[in-house]
Design a protein around this motif. Structure first.
Motif, short mmCIF file in Angstrom:
data_model
loop_
_atom_site.label_atom_id
_atom_site.label_comp_id
_atom_site.label_asym_id
_atom_site.label_seq_id
_atom_site.Cartn_x
_atom_site.Cartn_y
_atom_site.Cartn_z
N UNK A 79 0.92 -1.28 -0.07
CA UNK A 79 -0.08 -0.06 0.10
C UNK A 79 0.88 1.34 -0.04
N UNK A 80 0.60 2.33 -0.82
CA UNK A 80 1.03 3.39 -0.98
C UNK A 80 0.62 4.60 -1.21
N UNK A 81 0.98 5.64 -0.68
CA UNK A 81 0.29 7.00 -1.01
C UNK A 81 1.01 7.75 -2.44
N UNK A 82 0.16 8.07 -3.13
CA UNK A 82 0.74 8.58 -4.55
C UNK A 82 -0.03 10.09 -4.75
N UNK A 83 0.83 11.15 -5.09
CA UNK A 83 0.48 12.37 -5.07
C UNK A 83 0.49 13.05 -6.55
N UNK A 84 -0.52 13.56 -7.38
CA UNK A 84 -0.35 13.91 -8.41
C UNK A 84 -0.52 15.51 -8.47
N UNK A 85 0.51 16.35 -9.23
CA UNK A 85 0.31 17.72 -9.35
C UNK A 85 0.43 18.22 -10.75
N UNK B 132 -3.58 26.03 -15.84
CA UNK B 132 -4.42 27.08 -16.83
C UNK B 132 -5.57 26.37 -17.26
N UNK B 133 -5.18 25.25 -17.83
CA UNK B 133 -6.41 24.69 -18.69
C UNK B 133 -7.01 23.39 -18.11
N UNK B 134 -6.25 22.60 -17.22
CA UNK B 134 -6.70 21.44 -16.67
C UNK B 134 -6.81 21.53 -14.95
N UNK B 135 -7.59 20.45 -14.51
CA UNK B 135 -7.48 20.25 -12.97
C UNK B 135 -7.66 18.73 -12.80
N UNK B 136 -7.23 18.61 -11.34
CA UNK B 136 -7.75 17.06 -10.76
C UNK B 136 -8.38 17.36 -9.53
N UNK B 137 -9.24 16.70 -9.46
CA UNK B 137 -10.22 16.87 -8.13
C UNK B 137 -9.43 16.56 -6.97
N UNK B 138 -8.80 15.39 -6.86
CA UNK B 138 -7.95 15.01 -5.77
C UNK B 138 -6.57 14.79 -6.10
N UNK B 139 -5.69 15.26 -5.42
CA UNK B 139 -4.44 15.20 -5.76
C UNK B 139 -3.54 14.09 -4.76
N UNK B 140 -4.24 13.73 -3.78
CA UNK B 140 -3.56 12.72 -2.98
C UNK B 140 -4.23 11.36 -2.94
N UNK B 141 -3.70 10.34 -3.43
CA UNK B 141 -4.47 9.02 -3.25
C UNK B 141 -3.93 7.74 -2.57
#
Length: 189
Positions: free
Chosen positions: A39-45, A52-61
């Protein structure tokens, strides 16, 4: 069809990341996380340019052992993008900073597509419908309204009349009322 960016977590050992160097999309895309181990934590940013043109709802998974998860990256309407092609970076981090990788992301505006709709030949010209010669309900009710109005006027007149004309006006009111009844019967027959 949504493009998919595959990210492998713990594939080459604990807290390792395997990501492509570059990823191209022409609109929204999906980051698919594959955890091959613990099991691991993955962070996306997304960097500033992509944000400017995109978004991620949740960054920490948090990924359980051997879990797969899809994270959607939404984009704004391409017509609002500052450029036809945007370049930026997606930062992928595992285990609170144990391992960090950057994916060079290229977003291109999708070419506008038009959809042709085929119209059946019989629908391409207007159809002529026969008009009814029957009068509208309002027109059909007009004789009843006129006859009823005359009957009421005669009855009111009978009240104010003096002498022998009262009888004459009363008879006229009765005849008018009968005419209204006949007209109503014919109207709703």
């Amino acid at each position: 069809m949504t493009q998919t960016l595959a990210v492998d977590v713990n594939d080459d050992g604990l807290y390792t990341l395997s990501v492509p160097a570059e990823f191209e999309a022409n609109g929204p895309f999906t980051v698919e996380l594959h955890n091959h181990g613990e099991a691991s934590h993955v962070y996306l940013n997304l960097d500033d340019r992509l944000s400017e043109v995109a978004r991620i709802e949740a960054t920490n998974h948090y990924l359980k052992e051997n879990e797969q998860r899809r994270i959607d990256v939404a984009t704004h309407d391409p017509s609002t993008w500052p450029d036809e092609t945007l370049r930026g970076s997606l930062k992928v981090v595992v285990a609170h900073g144990q391992e960090t990788r950057y994916v060079s992301v290229v977003l291109e505006r999708a070419a506008e597509t038009t959809t042709e709709v085929e119209v059946a030949p019989e629908l391409s010209s207007p159809t002529v419908t026969e008009q009814s010669t029957e009068p509208t309900p309002l027109l059909r009710a007009l004789p009843v309204v006129v006859a009823g109005s005359i009957a009421v006027l005669l009855a009111v007149g009978a009240l104010f009349a003096a002498g022998g004309t009262q009888l004459l006006l009363g008879i006229g009111a009765v005849v008018a009322a009968a005419a209204c009844g006949v007209a109503a019967y014919l109207l709703f027959e």
